[in-house]
Design a protein around this motif. Structure first.
Motif, PDB file in Angstrom:
ATOM      1  N   ARG A 227       0.831  -1.196   0.000  1.00 45.12           N
ATOM      2  CA  ARG A 227       0.000   0.000   0.000  1.00 45.12           C
ATOM      3  C   ARG A 227       0.870   1.253   0.000  1.00 45.12           C
ATOM      4  O   ARG A 227       0.664   2.176  -0.777  1.00 45.12           O
ATOM      5  N   ARG A 228       1.880   1.254   0.881  1.00 54.72           N
ATOM      6  CA  ARG A 228       2.771   2.415   0.984  1.00 54.72           C
ATOM      7  C   ARG A 228       3.437   2.723  -0.349  1.00 54.72           C
ATOM      8  O   ARG A 228       3.626   3.866  -0.719  1.00 54.72           O
ATOM      9  N   ARG A 229       3.811   1.681  -1.064  1.00 53.67           N
ATOM     10  CA  ARG A 229       4.500   1.861  -2.347  1.00 53.67           C
ATOM     11  C   ARG A 229       3.503   2.056  -3.503  1.00 53.67           C
ATOM     12  O   ARG A 229       3.919   2.286  -4.639  1.00 53.67           O
ATOM     13  N   GLY A 230       2.215   1.926  -3.198  1.00 52.53           N
ATOM     14  CA  GLY A 230       1.185   2.160  -4.209  1.00 52.53           C
ATOM     15  C   GLY A 230       1.081   1.077  -5.269  1.00 52.53           C
ATOM     16  O   GLY A 230       0.496   1.283  -6.318  1.00 52.53           O
ATOM     17  N   PHE A 231       1.635  -0.103  -4.989  1.00 52.73           N
ATOM     18  CA  PHE A 231       1.556  -1.197  -5.959  1.00 52.73           C
ATOM     19  C   PHE A 231       0.250  -1.940  -5.791  1.00 52.73           C
ATOM     20  O   PHE A 231      -0.135  -2.264  -4.669  1.00 52.73           O
ATOM     21  N   ASN A 232      -0.402  -2.231  -6.880  1.00 52.91           N
ATOM     22  CA  ASN A 232      -1.575  -3.072  -6.827  1.00 52.91           C
ATOM     23  C   ASN A 232      -1.136  -4.517  -7.045  1.00 52.91           C
ATOM     24  O   ASN A 232      -0.419  -4.815  -7.988  1.00 52.91           O
ATOM     25  N   ILE A 233      -1.562  -5.391  -6.145  1.00 53.12           N
ATOM     26  CA  ILE A 233      -1.216  -6.809  -6.266  1.00 53.12           C
ATOM     27  C   ILE A 233      -2.181  -7.429  -7.267  1.00 53.12           C
ATOM     28  O   ILE A 233      -3.384  -7.356  -7.086  1.00 53.12           O
ATOM     29  N   GLU A 234      -1.631  -8.002  -8.313  1.00 49.72           N
ATOM     30  CA  GLU A 234      -2.469  -8.574  -9.377  1.00 49.72           C
ATOM     31  C   GLU A 234      -3.105  -9.891  -8.920  1.00 49.72           C
ATOM     32  O   GLU A 234      -4.287 -10.136  -9.154  1.00 49.72           O
ATOM     33  N   SER A 235      -2.330 -10.713  -8.274  1.00 47.58           N
ATOM     34  CA  SER A 235      -2.918 -11.879  -7.620  1.00 47.58           C
ATOM     35  C   SER A 235      -2.063 -12.263  -6.429  1.00 47.58           C
ATOM     36  O   SER A 235      -0.879 -11.915  -6.352  1.00 47.58           O
ATOM     37  N   LEU A 236      -2.690 -12.945  -5.493  1.00 46.38           N
ATOM     38  CA  LEU A 236      -2.008 -13.336  -4.258  1.00 46.38           C
ATOM     39  C   LEU A 236      -2.604 -14.645  -3.776  1.00 46.38           C
ATOM     40  O   LEU A 236      -3.821 -14.786  -3.705  1.00 46.38           O
ATOM     41  N   THR A 237      -1.758 -15.599  -3.491  1.00 45.64           N
ATOM     42  CA  THR A 237      -2.223 -16.811  -2.819  1.00 45.64           C
ATOM     43  C   THR A 237      -1.353 -17.033  -1.586  1.00 45.64           C
ATOM     44  O   THR A 237      -0.151 -16.812  -1.615  1.00 45.64           O
ATOM     45  N   VAL A 238      -1.982 -17.425  -0.513  1.00 45.90           N
ATOM     46  CA  VAL A 238      -1.273 -17.759   0.724  1.00 45.90           C
ATOM     47  C   VAL A 238      -1.847 -19.064   1.222  1.00 45.90           C
ATOM     48  O   VAL A 238      -3.062 -19.185   1.372  1.00 45.90           O
ATOM     49  N   CYS A 239      -0.967 -20.032   1.485  1.00 49.05           N
ATOM     50  CA  CYS A 239      -1.468 -21.296   2.010  1.00 49.05           C
ATOM     51  C   CYS A 239      -0.378 -22.006   2.784  1.00 49.05           C
ATOM     52  O   CYS A 239       0.789 -21.698   2.642  1.00 49.05           O
ATOM     53  N   ARG A 240      -0.797 -22.934   3.624  1.00 53.64           N
ATOM     54  CA  ARG A 240       0.170 -23.694   4.411  1.00 53.64           C
ATOM     55  C   ARG A 240       1.058 -24.544   3.504  1.00 53.64           C
ATOM     56  O   ARG A 240       0.744 -24.748   2.332  1.00 53.64           O
ATOM     57  N   THR A 241       2.163 -25.018   4.070  1.00 55.33           N
ATOM     58  CA  THR A 241       3.177 -25.703   3.266  1.00 55.33           C
ATOM     59  C   THR A 241       3.469 -27.093   3.811  1.00 55.33           C
ATOM     60  O   THR A 241       2.659 -27.649   4.550  1.00 55.33           O
ATOM     61  N   GLU A 242       4.639 -27.614   3.484  1.00 52.00           N
ATOM     62  CA  GLU A 242       5.086 -28.917   3.986  1.00 52.00           C
ATOM     63  C   GLU A 242       5.387 -28.860   5.487  1.00 52.00           C
ATOM     64  O   GLU A 242       5.503 -29.887   6.135  1.00 52.00           O
ATOM     65  N   SER A 243       5.487 -27.653   6.053  1.00 54.92           N
ATOM     66  CA  SER A 243       5.682 -27.502   7.497  1.00 54.92           C
ATOM     67  C   SER A 243       4.528 -26.691   8.081  1.00 54.92           C
ATOM     68  O   SER A 243       4.151 -25.659   7.527  1.00 54.92           O
ATOM     69  N   PRO A 244       3.964 -27.123   9.234  1.00 54.99           N
ATOM     70  CA  PRO A 244       2.820 -26.385   9.798  1.00 54.99           C
ATOM     71  C   PRO A 244       3.195 -24.989  10.305  1.00 54.99           C
ATOM     72  O   PRO A 244       2.311 -24.172  10.573  1.00 54.99           O
ATOM     73  N   ASP A 245       4.494 -24.712  10.439  1.00 55.23           N
ATOM     74  CA  ASP A 245       4.932 -23.423  10.977  1.00 55.23           C
ATOM     75  C   ASP A 245       5.038 -22.326   9.925  1.00 55.23           C
ATOM     76  O   ASP A 245       5.216 -21.154  10.255  1.00 55.23           O
ATOM     77  N   TYR A 246       4.962 -22.711   8.665  1.00 54.83           N
ATOM     78  CA  TYR A 246       5.205 -21.748   7.594  1.00 54.83           C
ATOM     79  C   TYR A 246       4.068 -21.729   6.578  1.00 54.83           C
ATOM     80  O   TYR A 246       3.429 -22.740   6.333  1.00 54.83           O
ATOM     81  N   SER A 247       3.858 -20.539   5.986  1.00 52.46           N
ATOM     82  CA  SER A 247       2.989 -20.425   4.818  1.00 52.46           C
ATOM     83  C   SER A 247       3.829 -19.969   3.644  1.00 52.46           C
ATOM     84  O   SER A 247       4.864 -19.319   3.824  1.00 52.46           O
ATOM     85  N   ARG A 248       3.372 -20.319   2.453  1.00 56.82           N
ATOM     86  CA  ARG A 248       4.059 -19.849   1.253  1.00 56.82           C
ATOM     87  C   ARG A 248       3.114 -18.931   0.487  1.00 56.82           C
ATOM     88  O   ARG A 248       1.951 -19.246   0.274  1.00 56.82           O
TER      89      ARG A 248
END
Lengths: 167, 167
Positions: free
Chosen positions: A24-45
């Motif tokens: 937001r600060r840099r004024g960039f519009n995110i064209e697409s975004l995915t966030v989901c859990r990974t092979e480790s429960p402690d991290y998302s990719r």
């Protein structure tokens, strides 16, 4: 140009907020975004697609890497990667139109996953440009609704894995 | 329980930031999030999965609806919906192990999309529980990396469409 950025982040409330604040600060519009859990429960990719210059993308990458809970950031735009985009599309198709829509679906290896007397829902997965071409072919039939995942990306086989090992 | 929330938002920088601020303030961790363009270039559609109580989910939905640039919000958890999750998984598979991995992939209608002498990348799409079962079967083979889109959801055929028409 469209930059594809992969970020490995710790699963903590607030990390998405810190990342979206930066954009937001840099004024960039995110064209697409995915966030989901990974092979480790402690991290998302996260896979982010941002339409910007190489210089700005480099800045974004550096800023992202400084954010707390962000473990690794890679701009994979110019790397050998596999990319995928999945879409669910609901389309007008009565009995008369159904066969035609299904032929188009078949050509694109897309799969009908739901049907009613007047509608179909089709699932398609592939490179974005192919998904776009599929949707373009369906447009004249009457698209009711589209839900897309946006891009996910993975470095090709045989390329060194960074990620969790460096965490 | 896991709540699936679909939000239609205007394509403006900052909207993701306002939404993620809300989740940070309430201390909810977003289990998965996808944001991508839709059938109209002016709008993006988000699918959010949040693990919370029905009461809290209702609060979140109300708060989301108040955010500027948010056009429509639906908690579709208890509605008839089609859901999909796509995954790319990189797995250890030398020549000796390859056939076995490919048999598992076949059973789950998954598709090998890249190969090197020691690795495979496989694409799988389906209900999350099925994608989870597939990944569970692959685990003993040695998973190197997973990238998932997280859930996308669409009301089934024949259910009334809200979304842009109300915008």
């Amino acid at each position: 140009m469209k930059h594809t950025i992969i970020a490995l982040v710790e699963n903590e409330p607030g990390v998405l907020n810190r990342i979206s604040s930066l954009f937001r600060r840099r004024g960039f519009n995110i064209e697409s975004l995915t966030v989901c859990r990974t092979e480790s429960p402690d991290y998302s990719r996260m896979t982010l697609v941002v339409d910007t210059s190489d210089t700005d993308a480099e800045q974004v990458q550096k800023q992202l890497a400084k954010i707390i809970n962000v473990v690794d950031v890679q701009d994979v735009t110019h790397e050998p990667i596999v990319v995928r985009d999945a879409v669910l599309v609901k389309i007008k198709a009565d009995a008369a139109a159904r066969a035609d829509v299904m032929t188009i679906a078949e050509i694109f290896n897309a799969k009908v996953v739901d049907v009613s007397p007047e509608e179909l829902i089709i699932e398609a997965v592939g490179y974005e440009s192919r998904v776009d071409a599929f949707l373009e072919m369906l447009k004249p039939k009457g698209i009711i609704e589209i839900t897309r995942t946006g891009r996910i990306a993975m470095p090709r086989c045989g390329t060194p894995v960074r990620a969790m090992n460096n965490a």
